[in-house]
Design an enzyme around this catalytic site. Structure first.
Site, PDB file in Angstrom:
ATOM      1  N   LYS A  63       0.856  -1.194   0.000  1.00 57.36           N
ATOM      2  CA  LYS A  63       0.000   0.000   0.000  1.00 57.36           C
ATOM      3  C   LYS A  63       0.889   1.239   0.000  1.00 57.36           C
ATOM      4  O   LYS A  63       1.241   1.789   1.048  1.00 57.36           O
ATOM      5  CB  LYS A  63      -0.940  -0.048   1.221  1.00 57.36           C
TER       6      LYS A  63
HETATM    7  N1  PMP Z   1      -7.680  -1.838  -3.020  1.00 52.67           N
HETATM    8  C1  PMP Z   1      -7.103  -0.641  -2.899  1.00 52.67           C
HETATM    9  C2  PMP Z   1      -6.333  -0.082  -4.036  1.00 52.67           C
HETATM   10  C3  PMP Z   1      -7.202   0.067  -1.688  1.00 52.67           C
HETATM   11  O1  PMP Z   1      -6.645   1.273  -1.551  1.00 52.67           O
HETATM   12  C4  PMP Z   1      -7.947  -0.476  -0.622  1.00 52.67           C
HETATM   13  C5  PMP Z   1      -8.071   0.278   0.666  1.00 52.67           C
HETATM   14  N2  PMP Z   1      -6.988   0.006   1.535  1.00 52.67           N
HETATM   15  C6  PMP Z   1      -8.537  -1.739  -0.806  1.00 52.67           C
HETATM   16  C7  PMP Z   1      -8.383  -2.387  -2.026  1.00 52.67           C
HETATM   17  C8  PMP Z   1      -9.300  -2.390   0.305  1.00 52.67           C
HETATM   18  O2  PMP Z   1      -8.422  -2.825   1.296  1.00 52.67           O
HETATM   19  P1  PMP Z   1      -8.845  -2.884   2.829  1.00 52.67           P
HETATM   20  O3  PMP Z   1     -10.090  -3.700   2.886  1.00 52.67           O
HETATM   21  O4  PMP Z   1      -7.710  -3.521   3.501  1.00 52.67           O
HETATM   22  O5  PMP Z   1      -9.081  -1.489   3.264  1.00 52.67           O
END
Ligand code: PMP
Length: 311
Positions: free
Chosen positions: A163
């Site tokens: 991320k």
């Molecule tokens: N994909 C992307 C590109 C994201 O930024 C997020 C948000 N973190 C998600 C998927 C969903 O991930 P999570 O459920 O861990 O927030």
């Protein structure tokens, strides 16, 4: 007044080991991460539950935080325990009953070669109140999404499972293109042209009572809400296919579609481009899983108590 203006009055932010006034949490304009997007971050929610404020799946977010730093050789320099205390302290000192929590680590101020060299890694934890990411109405009635003309960066080009701050220029382009055209959010296809994810969400599809979501090899982020939804669905007896490719055309013929994400939670999708999905409102499977999700995070159930860090 904006939320940030309100927080700036009395709020604190944890920066590199200490709590400082919200307004003082600034960084130099020659910060490496500002120029090259060399930061990694998390988005986490704390809920106002029947048993007090609780952070949802903090340990998994911490895991991903440290994992995201690896491809960039970034030393976080603070232990899990320190970051946990930092986060609990941030919530307590800001009197937050529910919050969106933003831990971030980035290469700081020292030099501006692309190589970070001796740049320090700055680590920050901030938190503030943040309601439904795509709006309360979206949770109930669903949203219209546009398949983006921008493709997702391939996992052969950048580590899409990290991320990373810089990668969100793709999310911005896709999301803003969608909104300029009257849609609430985008769906981004991967380099192969299959469904990857939303700008900040994973995608789920329901067909004939079974549940499908793009596999981790489709250049997606390994979403923690995705993992939660898969668990909740399996516990309710659904067959979940979480290792598949989903073609663009399958979006149109789905019985139901929904997004998952820490910010977006579980948001139904009622239209993709000009095509109505199912009956054009929140479908029954989406409603069941969304209900299960909110019962879980607001602790109206005893299930999965190990997923919660009570403040
Ligand atoms: N994909 C992307 C590109 C994201 O930024 C997020 C948000 N973190 C998600 C998927 C969903 O991930 P999570 O459920 O861990 O927030």
């Amino acid at each position: 007044m904006t939320v940030f203006e309100e927080m700036a009055e009395n709020g604190v932010i944890w920066q590199n080991g200490e709590f400082i006034d919200w307004a003082d949490a600034t960084t130099h304009v020659l910060t490496h991460g500002l120029h090259y997007g060399t930061g990694i971050f998390e988005g986490v929610r704390a809920y106002d539950t029947e048993r007090g404020t609780a952070i949802f799946r903090w340990e998994e977010h911490l895991d991903r935080f440290y994992q995201s730093a690896k491809p960039y050789d970034m030393e976080i320099g603070h232990s899990r325990e320190e970051l946990t205390e930092a986060t609990l302290g941030t919530l307590r000192r800001n009197d937050l009953e529910s919050a969106y929590i933003r831990p971030i680590a980035y290469y700081g101020y020292h030099s501006l070669g692309v190589s970070p060299g001796d740049c320090p890694t700055d680590v920050v934890v901030a938190a503030w109140p943040w309601g439904a990411y795509l709006g309360e109405e979206a949770l109930e009635n669903g949203i219209k999404v546009k398949v983006s003309s921008w493709r997702k960066h391939a996992s052969s080009q950048v580590p899409t499972n990290a991320k990373t701050t810089g990668l969100y220029v793709n999310s911005l382009l896709a999301g803003e293109e969608a909104r300029r055209n009257g849609f609430a959010e985008a769906i981004v296809l991967n380099k192969e042209g299959n469904v990857a994810e939303g700008p900040g969400e994973n995608v789920f599809l329901v067909r004939d009572g079974e549940i499908f979501t793009p596999g981790l090899s489709e250049s997606i982020l390994d979403g923690i809400t995705r993992n939660t939804v898969i668990a909740l669905a399996e516990e309710r007896g659904y067959e979940v296919h979480d290792d598949v490719s989903i073609s663009r055309g399958e979006l149109n013929t789905a019985d139901e579609l929904f997004f998952s994400g820490s910010a977006a939670e579980v948001t139904p999708i009622r239209q993709v481009d000009n095509v109505t999905i199912g009956n054009g409102s929140r479908g029954p499977v989406t409603e069941e899983l969304q209900g299960a999700f909110f019962d879980l995070v607001e602790r109206r159930t005893d299930e999965h108590d190990d997923w919660f860090t009570y403040v």
